[in-house]
Scaffold this active site. Structure first.
Site, PDB file in Angstrom:
ATOM      1  CD  GLU A  99     -18.051  87.503  52.270  1.00  0.00           C
ATOM      2  OE1 GLU A  99     -17.278  87.180  53.063  1.00  0.00           O
ATOM      3  OE2 GLU A  99     -19.216  88.094  52.471  1.00  0.00           O
ATOM      4  CG  ASP A 120     -19.777  92.177  52.208  1.00  0.00           C
ATOM      5  OD1 ASP A 120     -18.408  91.470  52.551  1.00  0.00           O
ATOM      6  OD2 ASP A 120     -19.978  92.507  53.445  1.00  0.00           O
TER       7      ASP A 120
END
Length: 678
Positions: free
Chosen positions: A413, A384
């Site tokens: 990401e 993330d």
């Protein structure tokens, strides 16, 4: 570089060799270099490549490219995971020099007397070849030497045996004045690093029971989420990605739709990690126990699914790290710990780590956490927001993890600036999310994909039409045809793609003024009636299963470097192909970007890119409908968004009078569309 001849511009090389280039086991990796020499004598080049075990692989001769450019090319195919090295060598090729001279002089009418020195040179070169060629070919070379040395033969008979050795001495050349270029590195992953189909769901929503006036909400568990595994596997996915499964903070917990105040039944965002029950190495008690998680991973594997976990390096205010290591966070002027912000967005339920405070301690703890999950059988991490953490940290962490298990993969990401996304790929991230979602015209998509193909040595794309955070306006307003269109583009342009649960149910209602879902699953339980939707024909699951079946069955779709676009005269349409020369497999796709109206177009195909000659006729089989067509370089196509917004063709052998489909056969296979030929 050491030696006589210049060797320049070697590829693949990432940042001038600072980082290893990327490949996967079995991938055909193109190697090229510019090499040249003085004068007119022949130059040869080859690749020397060593596996992770240090063992040299077979000699790979390079072939010259376009005349006048001095560019040399070869393909290597690594067969093991780990770090490989390769080196380009240049050498004087006396056989090619001799062959060129002799053939030209004989063609000019020169006789044996004039070629006496050339014949003697041939004897020298072939004698030098005797220890180089395979044992089974030594007799041929000796016979050619004897022929050259036999002045009783006519000149053609003297040189013919030597000239017949061209293929042998190409593969096993006599090499003189060998120049060795610089060593280059190549990191080779397992095949899933390049070719994969991802599905994301929240296990807490599977089997969940929302709150009622009589009872509180009840979270789904790993045990109830197992019931969804067969459905995911039936759609053909091979990676199941789970958002964070850790305890969720209670301090500053967000409510539904990101409300600042949570109600008693609000479950909070899984990305607000950590509470009294534990942190990044713990499991949320509502989901189950560590044993339940292991059972879930095993059940997924039985369905052909590999579980990927989220790695989000951030903490809820009540994460154990906050009290145990307050120095790992940023303290504001008023003494409070700074929460995450991306102005104007505020994330009061999340504290970001400050990697400048005790970097060694933070690094050691995060490595411990990652290896904990590796020990639990996890080999894929979706990371993330990696672009908000130091790049040298990621470079170090990924290398340390791969020392323990080189099969571990990391998906970045990072929806951020291009240089940063490419930089993350260079320092070790296996795959990356991309700007695919925001490329909404054929021209934009073609330009972007060509950029990605050019970056294949360091950045592997993973195309997602939606995520829990992203519901593009094209899906909000495009209707079911747009869901098909974006799935075709994602699944067949990129060797890796993924989708977030609910896509197959055409979920499209956005929070007003935002590019995200209303009643976002990040903040609430969202059970879905999968079986009911499929029974009522309200599911895209069968279409998704077909796309993933086509991907699995066609080796050409397992690669990125072979993506080629073809001209089509309608800007609302995109035409592309992928060809695998090893198997002869070719897939040709024409896809509309218009989810509302019928679009016509005329193709001009790059026939060699399909493995065909310019004048060939060939048969295409539409994998979506079963229809068969006779095609050539130029073809008319019609795409109806409500009937078929895309053609997904597998290319068959060139059509003949005996094999070309008849009009009646095509009409029977595809009653809704005319037979389109050139």
């Amino acid at each position: 570089m050491t030696g006589r001849f210049p060797i320049e511009d070697v590829s693949p090389a990432v940042s001038c060799g600072r980082y290893p280039a990327k490949a996967v086991v079995g991938e055909a990796v193109p190697v090229s270099a510019r090499a040249y020499r003085e004068g007119h004598d022949a130059l040869g080049c080859n690749v020397v490549w060593l596996g992770p075990d240090g063992r040299a692989r077979p000699f790979t001769r390079m072939r010259p490219g376009e005349p006048g450019h001095d560019r040399w090319h070869a393909t290597i195919r690594p067969d093991a995971v780990g770090e490989w090295t390769f080196t380009v060598e240049a050498f004087q090729d006396p056989y090619l020099t001799w062959q060129n001279a002799v053939t030209k002089k004989i063609a000019a009418g020169q006789g044996a007397a004039e070629l006496a020195n050339d014949l003697a040179e041939g004897v020298r070169v072939l004698t030098a070849a005797l220890p180089v060629v395979p044992a089974g070919d030594v007799a041929r070379v000796k016979a050619a030497v004897a022929a050259l040395d036999d002045d009783g033969r006519e000149l053609p008979a003297r040189v013919a045996p030597a000239l017949d050795l061209a293929d042998l001495l190409w593969a096993h050349p006599v090499r003189e004045l060998v120049t060795t270029g610089d060593e280059h590195r190549l990191w080779v992953d397992r095949p899933r690093a390049l070719f994969s189909a991802w599905y994301e769901f929240f296990p807490r929503s599977e089997g969940a029971i929302p709150a009622t006036v009589d009872a509180p909400a009840r979270s789904g568990t790993f045990a109830t989420a197992m019931d969804r595994l067969p459905g995911v596997a039936a759609m053909g996915f091979d990676v199941l990605y789970l958002p964070p499964i850790h305890p969720i903070g209670r301090v500053n917990r967000k409510g539904r739709n990101n409300a600042l105040t949570a109600g008693p039944d609000d479950v909070g965002s899984p990305w607000a990690i950590g509470a009294a029950e534990g942190g990044h190495d713990a499991i949320h008690p509502d989901l189950g126990t560590p044993e339940d998680f292991r059972d879930f991973v095993a059940a997924a594997a039985e369905q052909g699914l590999e579980v990927a976990l989220d790695l989000a390096l951030q903490c809820a205010p009540d994460h154990p790290w906050v009290t145990e290591h307050p120095e790992w966070f940023t303290t504001r002027a008023d003494g409070s710990i700074a929460y995450a912000e991306n102005p104007p967005k505020k994330y009061q339920d999340i504290y970001p780590l400050n990697f400048d405070n005790d970097p060694e301690g933070i690094r050691a703890e995060i490595l411990r956490v990652v290896l904990h999950w590796v020990g639990e059988g996890i080999r894929i991490f979706r990371v993330d927001n990696p672009h908000t953490k130091p790049f040298d940290f990621w470079h170090w962490l990924i290398a340390e993890v791969k020392k323990v298990d080189p099969d571990v993969l990391f998906l970045a990401e990072a929806f951020t600036r291009p240089a940063i996304m490419h930089g993350l790929g260079k320092i070790g991230f296996t795959q990356s999310y991309t700007y695919f979602t925001w490329r909404t015209t054929a021209a934009q998509m073609r330009e972007y994909c060509e950029e990605l193909v050019a970056s294949a040595d360091h950045m592997r794309p993973n195309f997602w039409p939606n995520t829990p955070d992203i519901l593009h306006e094209s899906l909000q307003h495009g209707g079911p045809p747009m869901f098909k269109i974006r799935a075709v583009l994602a699944a067949l342009l990129s060797p890796s793609w993924g989708m977030y649960a609910g896509y197959e149910l055409f979920e499209h209602v956005a929070r007003p003024g935002a590019e995200e879902y209303l009643d976002n699953e990040k903040y609430e339980l969202r059970p879905r009636d999968w079986a009911g939707a499929q029974a009522q024909g309200r599911s895209l699951a069968p279409f998704i299963a077909t796309l993933n079946r086509v991907r699995r069955d066609n080796p050409a779709l397992h690669r990125l470097r072979n993506l080629v676009f073809h001209d089509i005269d309608n800007p609302a349409l995109l035409c592309w192909s992928k060809h695998d020369p090893d198997t002869g497999n070719t897939v040709l796709v024409v896809c509309s970007f218009d989810s509302q109206t019928v679009q016509w177009g005329n193709t001009t195909l790059d026939m060699p890119a399909l493995g065909l000659d310019w004048a060939d006729r060939f048969t295409v089989h539409d994998e979506l409908t079963g229809a068969v067509y006779d095609w050539g370089q130029r073809n008319a196509v019609r795409l109806d968004p409500y009937l078929q917004p895309a053609h997904v063709f597998t290319v068959r052998r060139p059509a003949t009078a005996d094999t070309a489909p008849t009009t009646d056969a095509v009409a029977a296979a595809d009653k809704d569309e005319p037979r389109w030929t050139s």
